[in-house]
Design a protein around this motif. Structure first.
Motif, PDB file in Angstrom:
ATOM      1  N   LEU A 129      10.496 -15.146   6.760  1.00 38.85           N
ATOM      2  CA  LEU A 129      11.686 -15.377   5.948  1.00 38.85           C
ATOM      3  C   LEU A 129      12.734 -14.289   6.147  1.00 38.85           C
ATOM      4  CD1 LEU A 129       9.983 -16.552   2.627  1.00 38.85           C
ATOM      5  CD2 LEU A 129      11.132 -17.964   4.333  1.00 38.85           C
ATOM      6  N   GLY A 130      12.468 -13.349   7.061  1.00 37.17           N
ATOM      7  CA  GLY A 130      13.432 -12.303   7.355  1.00 37.17           C
ATOM      8  C   GLY A 130      13.352 -11.111   6.418  1.00 37.17           C
ATOM      9  N   GLN A 131      12.327 -11.029   5.615  1.00 40.36           N
ATOM     10  CA  GLN A 131      12.181  -9.904   4.704  1.00 40.36           C
ATOM     11  C   GLN A 131      11.481  -8.756   5.422  1.00 40.36           C
ATOM     12  OE1 GLN A 131       9.888 -11.689   1.578  1.00 40.36           O
ATOM     13  NE2 GLN A 131      11.641 -12.695   0.668  1.00 40.36           N
ATOM     14  N   THR A 132      11.943  -7.546   5.185  1.00 41.24           N
ATOM     15  CA  THR A 132      11.268  -6.391   5.763  1.00 41.24           C
ATOM     16  C   THR A 132      10.396  -5.744   4.707  1.00 41.24           C
ATOM     17  OG1 THR A 132      13.128  -4.954   5.202  1.00 41.24           O
ATOM     18  CG2 THR A 132      13.145  -5.954   7.403  1.00 41.24           C
ATOM     19  N   ALA A 133       9.285  -5.187   5.151  1.00 42.81           N
ATOM     20  CA  ALA A 133       8.352  -4.547   4.219  1.00 42.81           C
ATOM     21  C   ALA A 133       8.938  -3.218   3.755  1.00 42.81           C
ATOM     22  CB  ALA A 133       7.006  -4.329   4.902  1.00 42.81           C
ATOM     23  N   PRO A 134       8.928  -2.957   2.454  1.00 42.95           N
ATOM     24  CA  PRO A 134       9.425  -1.676   1.945  1.00 42.95           C
ATOM     25  C   PRO A 134       8.429  -0.557   2.251  1.00 42.95           C
ATOM     26  CG  PRO A 134       8.499  -2.966   0.165  1.00 42.95           C
ATOM     27  CD  PRO A 134       8.460  -3.836   1.397  1.00 42.95           C
ATOM     28  N   ASN A 135       8.905   0.658   2.182  1.00 40.85           N
ATOM     29  CA  ASN A 135       8.033   1.817   2.314  1.00 40.85           C
ATOM     30  C   ASN A 135       7.647   2.247   0.904  1.00 40.85           C
ATOM     31  OD1 ASN A 135       6.690   4.166   2.814  1.00 40.85           O
ATOM     32  ND2 ASN A 135       8.387   5.187   3.854  1.00 40.85           N
ATOM     33  N   PHE A 136       6.416   1.987   0.523  1.00 41.70           N
ATOM     34  CA  PHE A 136       5.963   2.304  -0.830  1.00 41.70           C
ATOM     35  C   PHE A 136       5.645   3.792  -1.018  1.00 41.70           C
ATOM     36  CE2 PHE A 136       4.987  -2.281  -0.683  1.00 41.70           C
ATOM     37  CZ  PHE A 136       5.567  -2.688  -1.870  1.00 41.70           C
ATOM     38  N   ALA A 137       5.618   4.567   0.071  1.00 38.83           N
ATOM     39  CA  ALA A 137       5.248   5.985  -0.020  1.00 38.83           C
ATOM     40  C   ALA A 137       6.228   6.748  -0.909  1.00 38.83           C
ATOM     41  CB  ALA A 137       5.201   6.601   1.371  1.00 38.83           C
ATOM     42  N   GLY A 138       5.685   7.721  -1.646  1.00 41.35           N
ATOM     43  CA  GLY A 138       6.517   8.567  -2.489  1.00 41.35           C
ATOM     44  C   GLY A 138       6.130   8.477  -3.950  1.00 41.35           C
ATOM     45  N   GLY A 192       3.405  -6.786   3.171  1.00 45.21           N
ATOM     46  CA  GLY A 192       4.829  -7.092   3.078  1.00 45.21           C
ATOM     47  C   GLY A 192       5.432  -6.343   1.904  1.00 45.21           C
ATOM     48  N   ASP A 193       6.095  -7.065   1.008  1.00 45.45           N
ATOM     49  CA  ASP A 193       6.688  -6.408  -0.157  1.00 45.45           C
ATOM     50  C   ASP A 193       5.797  -6.477  -1.399  1.00 45.45           C
ATOM     51  OD1 ASP A 193       7.009  -9.095  -0.713  1.00 45.45           O
ATOM     52  OD2 ASP A 193       9.127  -8.952  -1.260  1.00 45.45           O
ATOM     53  N   MET A 194       4.518  -6.825  -1.177  1.00 54.85           N
ATOM     54  CA  MET A 194       3.561  -6.891  -2.290  1.00 54.85           C
ATOM     55  C   MET A 194       2.665  -5.658  -2.276  1.00 54.85           C
ATOM     56  SD  MET A 194       2.430 -10.889  -2.089  1.00 54.85           S
ATOM     57  CE  MET A 194       1.699 -10.618  -0.494  1.00 54.85           C
ATOM     58  N   VAL A 195       2.169  -5.317  -3.456  1.00 55.74           N
ATOM     59  CA  VAL A 195       1.294  -4.163  -3.592  1.00 55.74           C
ATOM     60  C   VAL A 195       0.231  -4.463  -4.651  1.00 55.74           C
ATOM     61  CG1 VAL A 195       2.790  -3.048  -5.328  1.00 55.74           C
ATOM     62  CG2 VAL A 195       1.288  -1.645  -3.929  1.00 55.74           C
ATOM     63  N   ALA A 196      -0.958  -3.922  -4.436  1.00 57.06           N
ATOM     64  CA  ALA A 196      -2.035  -4.017  -5.428  1.00 57.06           C
ATOM     65  C   ALA A 196      -2.788  -2.698  -5.384  1.00 57.06           C
ATOM     66  CB  ALA A 196      -2.969  -5.179  -5.118  1.00 57.06           C
ATOM     67  N   PHE A 197      -3.069  -2.124  -6.551  1.00 54.21           N
ATOM     68  CA  PHE A 197      -3.780  -0.846  -6.581  1.00 54.21           C
ATOM     69  C   PHE A 197      -4.597  -0.725  -7.854  1.00 54.21           C
ATOM     70  CE2 PHE A 197       0.508  -0.216  -8.196  1.00 54.21           C
ATOM     71  CZ  PHE A 197       0.321   0.492  -9.367  1.00 54.21           C
ATOM     72  N   SER A 198      -5.590   0.160  -7.790  1.00 59.52           N
ATOM     73  CA  SER A 198      -6.482   0.381  -8.930  1.00 59.52           C
ATOM     74  C   SER A 198      -6.643   1.873  -9.178  1.00 59.52           C
ATOM     75  CB  SER A 198      -7.862  -0.219  -8.652  1.00 59.52           C
ATOM     76  OG  SER A 198      -7.775  -1.615  -8.518  1.00 59.52           O
ATOM     77  N   VAL A 199      -6.906   2.203 -10.433  1.00 60.80           N
ATOM     78  CA  VAL A 199      -7.163   3.585 -10.840  1.00 60.80           C
ATOM     79  C   VAL A 199      -8.417   3.596 -11.698  1.00 60.80           C
ATOM     80  CG1 VAL A 199      -6.289   5.568 -12.137  1.00 60.80           C
ATOM     81  CG2 VAL A 199      -4.703   4.177 -10.772  1.00 60.80           C
ATOM     82  N   ASN A 200      -9.315   4.523 -11.377  1.00 59.11           N
ATOM     83  CA  ASN A 200     -10.531   4.715 -12.168  1.00 59.11           C
ATOM     84  C   ASN A 200     -10.262   5.820 -13.184  1.00 59.11           C
ATOM     85  OD1 ASN A 200     -13.014   5.259 -13.229  1.00 59.11           O
ATOM     86  ND2 ASN A 200     -14.051   5.531 -11.276  1.00 59.11           N
ATOM     87  N   PHE A 201     -10.048   5.438 -14.416  1.00 59.34           N
ATOM     88  CA  PHE A 201      -9.887   6.393 -15.512  1.00 59.34           C
ATOM     89  C   PHE A 201     -11.263   6.658 -16.122  1.00 59.34           C
ATOM     90  CE2 PHE A 201      -5.781   4.071 -15.419  1.00 59.34           C
ATOM     91  CZ  PHE A 201      -4.912   5.134 -15.252  1.00 59.34           C
ATOM     92  N   GLY A 202     -12.257   6.877 -15.265  1.00 58.54           N
ATOM     93  CA  GLY A 202     -13.655   7.001 -15.675  1.00 58.54           C
ATOM     94  C   GLY A 202     -13.900   7.954 -16.817  1.00 58.54           C
ATOM     95  N   SER A 203     -13.274   9.122 -16.767  1.00 59.29           N
ATOM     96  CA  SER A 203     -13.476  10.091 -17.846  1.00 59.29           C
ATOM     97  C   SER A 203     -12.915   9.591 -19.173  1.00 59.29           C
ATOM     98  CB  SER A 203     -12.847  11.438 -17.482  1.00 59.29           C
ATOM     99  OG  SER A 203     -11.442  11.299 -17.302  1.00 59.29           O
ATOM    100  N   GLU A 204     -12.031   8.600 -19.103  1.00 61.65           N
ATOM    101  CA  GLU A 204     -11.434   8.009 -20.311  1.00 61.65           C
ATOM    102  C   GLU A 204     -12.074   6.669 -20.657  1.00 61.65           C
ATOM    103  OE1 GLU A 204      -9.353   9.858 -22.123  1.00 61.65           O
ATOM    104  OE2 GLU A 204      -9.689  11.356 -20.563  1.00 61.65           O
ATOM    105  N   GLY A 205     -13.019   6.223 -19.815  1.00 63.98           N
ATOM    106  CA  GLY A 205     -13.751   4.991 -20.122  1.00 63.98           C
ATOM    107  C   GLY A 205     -13.036   3.703 -19.780  1.00 63.98           C
ATOM    108  N   SER A 206     -12.185   3.725 -18.728  1.00 68.67           N
ATOM    109  CA  SER A 206     -11.521   2.480 -18.347  1.00 68.67           C
ATOM    110  C   SER A 206     -11.196   2.449 -16.859  1.00 68.67           C
ATOM    111  CB  SER A 206     -10.230   2.275 -19.157  1.00 68.67           C
ATOM    112  OG  SER A 206      -9.266   3.243 -18.819  1.00 68.67           O
ATOM    113  N   LEU A 207     -10.996   1.244 -16.372  1.00 70.71           N
ATOM    114  CA  LEU A 207     -10.513   0.965 -15.023  1.00 70.71           C
ATOM    115  C   LEU A 207      -9.293   0.071 -15.180  1.00 70.71           C
ATOM    116  CD1 LEU A 207     -13.900  -0.131 -13.422  1.00 70.71           C
ATOM    117  CD2 LEU A 207     -12.721   2.016 -12.958  1.00 70.71           C
ATOM    118  N   THR A 208      -8.251   0.323 -14.348  1.00 72.22           N
ATOM    119  CA  THR A 208      -7.053  -0.505 -14.430  1.00 72.22           C
ATOM    120  C   THR A 208      -6.603  -0.882 -13.029  1.00 72.22           C
ATOM    121  OG1 THR A 208      -6.376   0.656 -16.443  1.00 72.22           O
ATOM    122  CG2 THR A 208      -4.700  -0.658 -15.344  1.00 72.22           C
TER     123      THR A 208
END
Length: 142
Positions: A19-28, A71-87
């Motif tokens: 579709l002519g979309q360029t992938a963004p740079n998610f770094a930073g 592409g322009d989509m992102v998915a990520f997870s964080v283990n807040f283990g010491s706080e008793g949750s995953l997100t």
């Protein structure tokens, strides 16, 4: 299941390119409206970094972050283990009022005490919501 998800991500990445979309740079660095900060590193489609929450019991603590881009989509997870949750968050890069923004939905799984009441209270263990992340620290954040 993992193969199906990976195939879908690759298909959508190809569709974005077609579709002519360029992938963004998610770094930073990125901040959300609650003043939490994530620092992202990108290696191909692999995402890693740190997430510093500004809410909950882990305020001010950095947690490891891992995920993927497609592409322009992102998915990520964080283990807040010491706080008793995953997100986990999933979303897409877009422009909102002239600002590059990652609009996401999140799902948090909270650990409940392992006791006889756990089956009756399991409904309390999962929360959902939305976050938008921007590259500039919001003015209302300390």
């Amino acid at each position: 299941m993992k193969i199906a998800l990976a195939s879908l991500c690759l298909y959508l990445a190809g569709l974005s390119t077609a579709l002519g979309q360029t992938a963004p740079n998610f770094a930073g660095d990125w901040w959300n409206g609650r003043c939490s900060k994530m620092s992202l590193t990108v290696n191909g489609e692999q995402l890693s970094g740190k997430y510093e929450t500004a809410v909950g019991g882990g305020t001010g603590t950095e947690f490891d972050l891992t995920g993927f881009t497609s592409g322009d989509m992102v998915a990520f997870s964080v283990n807040f283990g010491s706080e008793g949750s995953l997100t986990s968050w999933a979303g897409q890069d877009t422009m909102v009022n002239g600002l590059e923004t990652i609009e996401t939905m999140w799902l948090l799984a909270a650990n409940l005490s392992d006791d006889a009441d756990e089956p009756k209270t399991m409904w309390r263990s999962t929360w959902t919501g939305a976050d938008n992340f921007v590259r500039t620290k919001p003015a209302h954040c300390p």
